[in-house]
Design an enzyme around this catalytic site. Structure first.
Site, mmCIF file in Angstrom:
data_model
loop_
_atom_site.group_PDB
_atom_site.id
_atom_site.type_symbol
_atom_site.label_atom_id
_atom_site.label_comp_id
_atom_site.label_asym_id
_atom_site.label_seq_id
_atom_site.Cartn_x
_atom_site.Cartn_y
_atom_site.Cartn_z
ATOM 1 N N THR A 126 0.862 -1.182 -0.061
ATOM 2 C CA THR A 126 0.086 -0.070 0.092
ATOM 3 C C THR A 126 0.959 1.194 -0.012
ATOM 4 O O THR A 126 1.846 1.297 0.650
ATOM 5 C CB THR A 126 -0.885 0.096 1.340
ATOM 6 O OG1 THR A 126 -1.494 1.348 1.491
ATOM 7 C CG2 THR A 126 -0.315 -0.283 2.658
ATOM 8 N N ASP A 127 0.072 2.285 -0.534
ATOM 9 C CA ASP A 127 0.897 3.610 -0.460
ATOM 10 C C ASP A 127 1.204 4.090 0.993
ATOM 11 O O ASP A 127 2.110 5.044 1.158
ATOM 12 C CB ASP A 127 0.313 4.801 -1.111
ATOM 13 C CG ASP A 127 -1.182 5.149 -0.636
ATOM 14 O OD1 ASP A 127 -1.680 4.307 0.057
ATOM 15 O OD2 ASP A 127 -1.668 5.989 -1.155
ATOM 16 N N GLU A 128 0.392 3.491 1.954
ATOM 17 C CA GLU A 128 0.460 3.977 3.440
ATOM 18 C C GLU A 128 1.792 3.585 4.047
ATOM 19 O O GLU A 128 2.054 4.081 5.290
ATOM 20 C CB GLU A 128 -0.688 3.256 3.982
ATOM 21 C CG GLU A 128 -2.014 4.028 3.470
ATOM 22 C CD GLU A 128 -3.114 3.641 4.450
ATOM 23 O OE1 GLU A 128 -3.031 3.584 5.822
ATOM 24 O OE2 GLU A 128 -4.252 3.369 4.024
ATOM 25 N N TYR A 150 -1.891 -0.547 11.028
ATOM 26 C CA TYR A 150 -1.852 -1.503 9.791
ATOM 27 C C TYR A 150 -0.940 -1.134 8.846
ATOM 28 O O TYR A 150 -0.106 -1.947 8.399
ATOM 29 C CB TYR A 150 -3.319 -0.546 9.146
ATOM 30 C CG TYR A 150 -3.254 -0.900 7.679
ATOM 31 C CD1 TYR A 150 -3.396 -2.163 7.152
ATOM 32 C CD2 TYR A 150 -3.267 0.239 6.608
ATOM 33 C CE1 TYR A 150 -3.744 -2.310 5.741
ATOM 34 C CE2 TYR A 150 -3.456 0.050 5.384
ATOM 35 C CZ TYR A 150 -3.728 -1.369 4.847
ATOM 36 O OH TYR A 150 -3.563 -1.631 3.568
ATOM 37 N N LYS A 154 1.933 -3.563 7.022
ATOM 38 C CA LYS A 154 2.129 -3.658 5.666
ATOM 39 C C LYS A 154 3.773 -3.453 5.116
ATOM 40 O O LYS A 154 4.434 -4.349 4.475
ATOM 41 C CB LYS A 154 1.155 -2.954 4.791
ATOM 42 C CG LYS A 154 -0.253 -3.365 5.176
ATOM 43 C CD LYS A 154 -0.551 -4.534 4.448
ATOM 44 C CE LYS A 154 -0.454 -4.383 3.007
ATOM 45 N NZ LYS A 154 -1.235 -5.845 2.336
HETATM 46 P P1 NAD Z 1 -10.508 -6.239 2.204
HETATM 47 O O1 NAD Z 1 -10.469 -6.141 3.504
HETATM 48 O O2 NAD Z 1 -11.945 -6.084 1.374
HETATM 49 O O3 NAD Z 1 -10.298 -7.821 1.848
HETATM 50 C C1 NAD Z 1 -9.276 -8.786 2.345
HETATM 51 C C2 NAD Z 1 -9.568 -10.251 2.142
HETATM 52 O O4 NAD Z 1 -8.479 -10.801 2.833
HETATM 53 C C3 NAD Z 1 -10.764 -10.757 2.680
HETATM 54 O O5 NAD Z 1 -11.566 -11.379 1.696
HETATM 55 C C4 NAD Z 1 -10.353 -11.320 4.093
HETATM 56 O O6 NAD Z 1 -11.383 -12.502 4.209
HETATM 57 C C5 NAD Z 1 -9.205 -11.800 3.778
HETATM 58 N N1 NAD Z 1 -8.251 -12.290 4.722
HETATM 59 C C6 NAD Z 1 -8.210 -11.447 5.707
HETATM 60 N N2 NAD Z 1 -7.170 -12.237 6.637
HETATM 61 C C7 NAD Z 1 -6.821 -13.422 6.144
HETATM 62 C C8 NAD Z 1 -6.070 -14.374 6.459
HETATM 63 N N3 NAD Z 1 -5.346 -14.216 7.526
HETATM 64 N N4 NAD Z 1 -6.017 -15.489 5.508
HETATM 65 C C9 NAD Z 1 -6.803 -15.564 4.485
HETATM 66 N N5 NAD Z 1 -7.565 -14.510 3.931
HETATM 67 C C10 NAD Z 1 -7.606 -13.523 4.706
HETATM 68 O O7 NAD Z 1 -9.194 -5.708 1.519
HETATM 69 P P2 NAD Z 1 -9.092 -5.047 0.198
HETATM 70 O O8 NAD Z 1 -9.377 -3.566 0.407
HETATM 71 O O9 NAD Z 1 -9.514 -5.912 -1.043
HETATM 72 O O10 NAD Z 1 -7.241 -5.075 0.081
HETATM 73 C C11 NAD Z 1 -6.736 -5.971 -0.455
HETATM 74 C C12 NAD Z 1 -5.239 -5.878 -0.354
HETATM 75 O O11 NAD Z 1 -4.844 -4.702 -0.795
HETATM 76 C C13 NAD Z 1 -4.896 -5.693 1.161
HETATM 77 O O12 NAD Z 1 -3.370 -6.526 1.207
HETATM 78 C C14 NAD Z 1 -4.469 -4.133 1.367
HETATM 79 O O13 NAD Z 1 -3.611 -3.921 2.247
HETATM 80 C C15 NAD Z 1 -4.085 -3.657 -0.150
HETATM 81 N N6 NAD Z 1 -4.491 -2.395 -0.352
HETATM 82 C C16 NAD Z 1 -5.836 -1.714 -0.343
HETATM 83 C C17 NAD Z 1 -5.868 -0.686 -0.682
HETATM 84 C C18 NAD Z 1 -7.679 -0.174 -0.646
HETATM 85 O O14 NAD Z 1 -7.960 0.960 -0.724
HETATM 86 N N7 NAD Z 1 -8.561 -0.930 -0.490
HETATM 87 C C19 NAD Z 1 -5.140 0.230 -1.324
HETATM 88 C C20 NAD Z 1 -3.964 -0.235 -1.327
HETATM 89 C C21 NAD Z 1 -3.431 -1.537 -0.890
#
Ligand code: NAD
Length: 321
Positions: A126-128, A150, A154
């Site tokens: 993530t950018d964070e 968080y 990451k």
């Molecule tokens: P989300 O919270 O919608 O989905 C996360 C998924 O991971 C869920 O389906 C959950 O059940 C699963 N999960 C969580 N813990 C788990 C574990 N221990 N074992 C197996 N599955 C597990 O998240 P998202 O928004 O789709 O983000 C996906 C990825 O992208 C993450 O790694 C997040 O850090 C990264 N990210 C998200 C954003 C954003 O804006 N949403 C931006 C940058 C990066």
């Protein structure tokens, strides 16, 4: 018999971004194995459009034995890790689950990928991890200065992956997207939460004066970037994935109210989040130079499409909170 391009294992594939990735990968002819613990944030409903076209395991990425069993059985060429605990506010209340999933879980995946000779390990970071930037943009060389638990979890995972690349020669790539938005996002994040509140005729909570700035990337653009990096990116590298579309939170909420033809007095300014980063901004020139990827959808169009989707899927949205 159907011929697949290659086999890909998607962890967190029932989540917001992971499911978008699964839907696209299936339609591109990849053989997709989805692995997800199905926490509160995971939902197979997101994959109903591709039902029967992927294989599913309900597993925690921390479960070493099961992960090794699945990798030995499936022998995926590529592993993309979307699985994580993702909500900053939850990490402030209790960081334990974040340390487990986002650090220990990644460690299990790294070891298993080495053991079973995964050809490309893709980490969705993530950018964070860079912390906040008041002016200018973060490049992939910027130091990691995470401010929330968080972001710290990451960043720790990214450092682990870096060490596995250097020490064990793991063929890994780290991708750092900015804030995603779009259909199926869980309504604890700003945009779906605001839509949910508007639909329920409740006040929309906005931190402090709403001046925090985020760079907004439509989820379909994001996963197209991830797929492009899988095809053309170099192992051992880090790629920022930004949209150049920066908006203050208050602008986002006001635009949502405008789209849904509601009055601005639905906004309720609330006490700021502790440690709240003021601004994120990514320099994404590297991914463009090396893979030709650029975000296509502009924010206003993306937000209109997103709102339309949530209104059409009102029952799903309202069932979540
Ligand atoms: P989300 O919270 O919608 O989905 C996360 C998924 O991971 C869920 O389906 C959950 O059940 C699963 N999960 C969580 N813990 C788990 C574990 N221990 N074992 C197996 N599955 C597990 O998240 P998202 O928004 O789709 O983000 C996906 C990825 O992208 C993450 O790694 C997040 O850090 C990264 N990210 C998200 C954003 C954003 O804006 N949403 C931006 C940058 C990066």
């Amino acid at each position: 018999m159907r011929k697949f391009l290659y086999k890909i294992l998607v962890t967190g594939g029932a989540g917001f971004i992971g499911s978008e990735f699964v839907r696209h990968s299936v339609s591109r002819g990849l053989e997709v194995i989805v692995l997800d613990k199905l926490t509160y944030a995971g939902d197979l409903e997101r994959l109903k459009g591709v039902k029967g076209k992927y294989k599913f395991y309900q597993v925690d990425i921390c479960a070493k034995k099961q992960i090794n069993y699945i990798l030995a059985k499936e022998r995926p060429r590529i592993l993309v890790n979307f699985a994580a605990e993702t909500h900053v506010d939850r990490s402030i209340k209790n960081a334990s689950a974040f340390i487990k999933a986002n650090i220990e879980g990644v460690h299990v995946l790294l070891e298993a990928s080495l053991k079973h000779k995964v050809k490309k390990f893709i980490q969705i970071s993530t950018d964070e991890v860079y912390g906040e930037i008041k002016e200018g943009k973060f490049t992939e060389q910027s130091p990691l200065k995470p401010n929330s638990p968080y972001a710290a979890s990451k960043a720790a995972a990214d450092l682990f992956i870096g060490s596995y690349i250097r020490t064990h020669g793991l063929p890994a790539i780290i991708i750092r997207p900015c804030n995603n938005y779009g259909p199926w996002q869980y309504p604890e994040k700003l945009i779906p939460l605001a839509v949910l509140k508007i639909l329920r005729k409740e006040k929309i909570p906005v931190y402090a004066a709403g001046k925090n700035i985020r760079e907004w990337l439509y989820v379909e653009d994001c996963i197209k970037g991830v797929l492009r990096i899988i095809e053309k990116g170099k192992t051992g590298e880090i790629y920022n994935l930004g949209s150049q579309q920066e908006r203050q939170n208050i602008e986002v909420v006001k635009f949502l109210l405008h789209i849904l033809k509601k009055r601005q007095d639905l906004i309720a300014f609330v006490k700021d989040r502790p440690g709240h980063d003021l601004r994120y901004s990514l320099d994404s020139s590297k991914v463009f130079k090396e893979t030709g990827w650029k975000a296509k959808l502009n924010f206003k169009d993306g937000l209109r499409v997103t709102v339309e989707w949530f209104v059409g899927h009102r029952d799903w949205l309202l069932s979540k909170r």
